[in-house]
Design an enzyme around this catalytic site. Sequence first.
Site, PDB file in Angstrom:
ATOM      1  N   LYS A  58     -11.869  10.306  -9.357  1.00  0.00           N
ATOM      2  CA  LYS A  58     -12.424   8.953  -9.403  1.00  0.00           C
ATOM      3  C   LYS A  58     -11.711   8.073  -8.386  1.00  0.00           C
ATOM      4  O   LYS A  58     -10.670   8.442  -7.840  1.00  0.00           O
ATOM      5  CB  LYS A  58     -12.282   8.367 -10.806  1.00  0.00           C
ATOM      6  N   ARG A 159      -9.563   1.765 -25.822  1.00  0.00           N
ATOM      7  CA  ARG A 159     -10.399   1.500 -24.641  1.00  0.00           C
ATOM      8  C   ARG A 159     -11.770   2.066 -24.963  1.00  0.00           C
ATOM      9  O   ARG A 159     -12.419   1.596 -25.884  1.00  0.00           O
ATOM     10  CB  ARG A 159      -9.745   2.117 -23.393  1.00  0.00           C
ATOM     11  N   TYR A 288       4.582 -15.728   9.440  1.00  0.00           N
ATOM     12  CA  TYR A 288       4.252 -16.904   8.646  1.00  0.00           C
ATOM     13  C   TYR A 288       5.414 -17.319   7.744  1.00  0.00           C
ATOM     14  O   TYR A 288       6.042 -16.491   7.088  1.00  0.00           O
ATOM     15  CB  TYR A 288       3.037 -16.617   7.752  1.00  0.00           C
ATOM     16  N   MET A 336      -2.209 -10.135   7.595  1.00  0.00           N
ATOM     17  CA  MET A 336      -3.433  -9.441   7.214  1.00  0.00           C
ATOM     18  C   MET A 336      -3.623  -8.129   7.963  1.00  0.00           C
ATOM     19  O   MET A 336      -4.015  -7.113   7.369  1.00  0.00           O
ATOM     20  CB  MET A 336      -4.646 -10.349   7.437  1.00  0.00           C
TER      21      MET A 336
END
Length: 397
Positions: A58, A159, A288, A336
Amino acid sequence: MLSHEFNHGIKPEVSTSESIAWLSQRAWVEIDLGALAENVKQLRAYISSQTQLMAIVKADAYGHGAVAVAQTVLSAGADWLGVATVPEGIQLRENGITAPILVLGAAQTREQIQAIASWDLQPTLCSPKQALVFAETLEQGGFTDKLPVHIKLDTGMSRLGIDWQQAGEFVQLITSLPKLEIASVYSHLATADSLDPTIMQLQQQRFEQAIAQLDNLGLKVPKLHLANSAGTLADKSLHYDMVRPGLAIYGYYPAPHFQGRIHLQPVLGVKARITHIKEIQGGTGVSYGYSFIAPQDMRIAVVGIGYADGVPRNLSNKLQVIFQGQLLPQIGTITMDQMMIDISHVPTIQVGDVVTLLGRDRHTEITAEDWATQLGTISWEILCGFKHRLPRVTVNY
């Protein structure tokens, strides 16, 4: 010899990961299919020959690339595949995977049910309402064959799953529905990675009591399964007819105390290129917020990878990368698309050189567990976090 293949099908004629790096220009995820296959073989040897192995693929195989991983684990000895969603199962079928696939999530809509039947997937059923919707949809859709379904019991995870005490009633309902046939009954362990086995043992007791209910009602179930990676390694009495390892397949132990039971090798590496080099004076701020200020004159390099690729921003000023076996510190805030590293003591490094963020370079290794420890999280989250603008490059060492 190494072989390399991007997920979109390009097969460059190359012999090393560095020589194909130009295709990804800046950064990529490297998947060692040899290590993956060996992890499956280790697990296969650890469990009984009578116990089947479901490889959990998955979340795009925990970020490793579901199709290549599925093909490799099946060749290495896995019997089943487990996915979370219907589209994940369809992706595998579209790429020629014919092994049985269990959808671990709770499909609910008629469209999902029709797709499950059409693509030969096997669903998880958790409630009477869901079972009735499945039966009605299959009847109305004109499906002639019975659909194999897997009954999920909640033994303590809180769950998915029907309460374990209602197992007999639930299985009786499903056996009465003409379009459904039970393929297995299973549950999921919540604390199998803990040093304290109390809750795990309680869940197993509940699972056994649920199965006893079925036996008393004369209901025979073809297959029982309970163990995830931790359960597989924790106690062989949890193996039943099948185990469902996920993390262990990708080379990580669910907890440190499992090390040594089998030998696992991390499968995923992350590499990136140096795109720019500059010299800065002492007192100069970097990135930054100036979270790093150069204590003296420095030589720094820009590396073409950042938090949009899956490198956690909270590792800023904590991260290290490897270059030719040497650890180099990351400095300043991770941005980023880029980050900076201190290369003051490596005069030979050049633009275009490759650094390793995760993986091994010579005798030095950085793992997802290292990052997870620094961040106070788990290796699962690190592995699943690398975005798909990073090409997946498969190798076979």
